[in-house]
Write a protein that holds these residues in place. Structure first.
Motif, short mmCIF file in Angstrom:
data_model
loop_
_atom_site.label_atom_id
_atom_site.label_comp_id
_atom_site.label_asym_id
_atom_site.label_seq_id
_atom_site.Cartn_x
_atom_site.Cartn_y
_atom_site.Cartn_z
N GLY A 148 16.37 1.48 3.88
CA GLY A 148 16.11 0.39 4.82
C GLY A 148 15.32 0.87 6.03
O GLY A 148 14.39 0.18 6.49
N LYS A 149 15.66 2.02 6.54
CA LYS A 149 14.92 2.56 7.69
C LYS A 149 13.47 2.84 7.33
O LYS A 149 12.56 2.55 8.10
CB LYS A 149 15.60 3.83 8.21
N ARG A 150 13.24 3.41 6.13
CA ARG A 150 11.86 3.66 5.70
C ARG A 150 11.09 2.35 5.59
O ARG A 150 9.94 2.26 6.01
CB ARG A 150 11.84 4.37 4.34
N ALA A 151 11.72 1.34 5.01
CA ALA A 151 11.05 0.05 4.81
C ALA A 151 10.74 -0.61 6.16
O ALA A 151 9.62 -1.12 6.37
CB ALA A 151 11.92 -0.87 3.96
N LEU A 152 11.69 -0.59 7.07
CA LEU A 152 11.51 -1.27 8.36
C LEU A 152 10.56 -0.54 9.30
O LEU A 152 9.98 -1.16 10.19
CB LEU A 152 12.87 -1.44 9.04
N HIS A 153 10.41 0.74 9.10
CA HIS A 153 9.56 1.53 10.00
C HIS A 153 8.27 1.96 9.31
O HIS A 153 7.98 3.14 9.14
CB HIS A 153 10.32 2.74 10.53
N GLY A 154 7.51 0.95 8.89
CA GLY A 154 6.18 1.22 8.34
C GLY A 154 6.14 1.51 6.86
O GLY A 154 5.16 2.05 6.36
N GLY A 155 7.18 1.14 6.15
CA GLY A 155 7.22 1.42 4.72
C GLY A 155 6.26 0.55 3.92
O GLY A 155 5.82 -0.50 4.38
N ASP A 156 5.96 1.03 2.73
CA ASP A 156 5.10 0.25 1.83
C ASP A 156 5.98 -0.60 0.91
O ASP A 156 7.20 -0.64 1.06
CB ASP A 156 4.16 1.17 1.04
N ILE A 157 5.36 -1.26 -0.03
CA ILE A 157 6.08 -2.18 -0.92
C ILE A 157 7.15 -1.44 -1.75
O ILE A 157 8.22 -1.99 -2.03
CB ILE A 157 5.10 -2.96 -1.83
#
Length: 183
Positions: A148-157
């Motif tokens: 979730g942190k990766r996704a919310l902080h500039g993550g890709d699809i």
């Protein structure tokens, strides 16, 4: 549940889109249960069942994705201006020709055999998972939080997909635990 689904699907000559969806959901729920067994069940068993269930679900992926994309395109065309609706229709036709909604050769047999194996050969000692899953749940929650942190902080699809997958697995695991504990 696997036994009932095997009997029902074996009697059908053609599976519906909903059948395919329900099989994939069942495979994911069973895989979530398998992941709860880390540290409680021999790793060899975990890997075997995880692989079997993953392969069964993957054999249905193309047919399921074609159904989802086709439905999305139909809905988009229904709400679009006429010119755009025609272009979507052309694209929909190309999608249907390149990604048919039929199952690949052997997929039905693979899925039925896997569900049969789950229904008949699932280890009896896996009941201990319901009594001691706390470590596996903590591990899953840590992984879901990191995703979730990766996704919310500039993550890709892919990061968003990983987060969604892990949250669903955790929900499935909690369902299993509640069921096993009689709740």
């Amino acid at each position: 549940h696997a036994k009932a689904m095997t009997v029902r699907l074996s009697a059908k000559s053609r599976w519906t889109d909903e059948d395919i969806h329900q099989i994939r959901v069942l495979c994911k729920k069973l895989r979530a249960f398998v992941h709860l067994g880390r540290g409680l069940v021999p790793e060899k068993q975990l890997k075997y069942w995880n692989q079997q269930l993953r392969d069964a679900a993957r054999s249905l992926t193309g047919a399921r994705e074609a159904t989802i994309l086709g439905g999305w395109m139909d809905a988009a065309a229904a709400n679009a201006e006429p010119g755009l609706a025609r272009r979507i229709g052309v694209l929909r036709g190309q999608l249907a020709s390149q990604f048919p909604r039929r199952l690949p050769t052997g997929a039905k047999a693979t899925v039925l055999q896997t569900l049969h194996n789950v229904a008949n050969d699932w280890p009896n000692d896996w009941g201990k998972i319901a009594r001691g899953p706390e470590a596996a749940l903590r591990r899953m929650r840590r992984k879901a939080s990191a995703a979730g942190k990766r996704a919310l902080h500039g993550g890709d699809i892919e990061d968003w997909h990983d987060w969604r997958r892990r949250v669903k697995y955790e929900a499935y695991q909690l369902e299993w635990i509640a069921l096993a504990r009689g709740r």
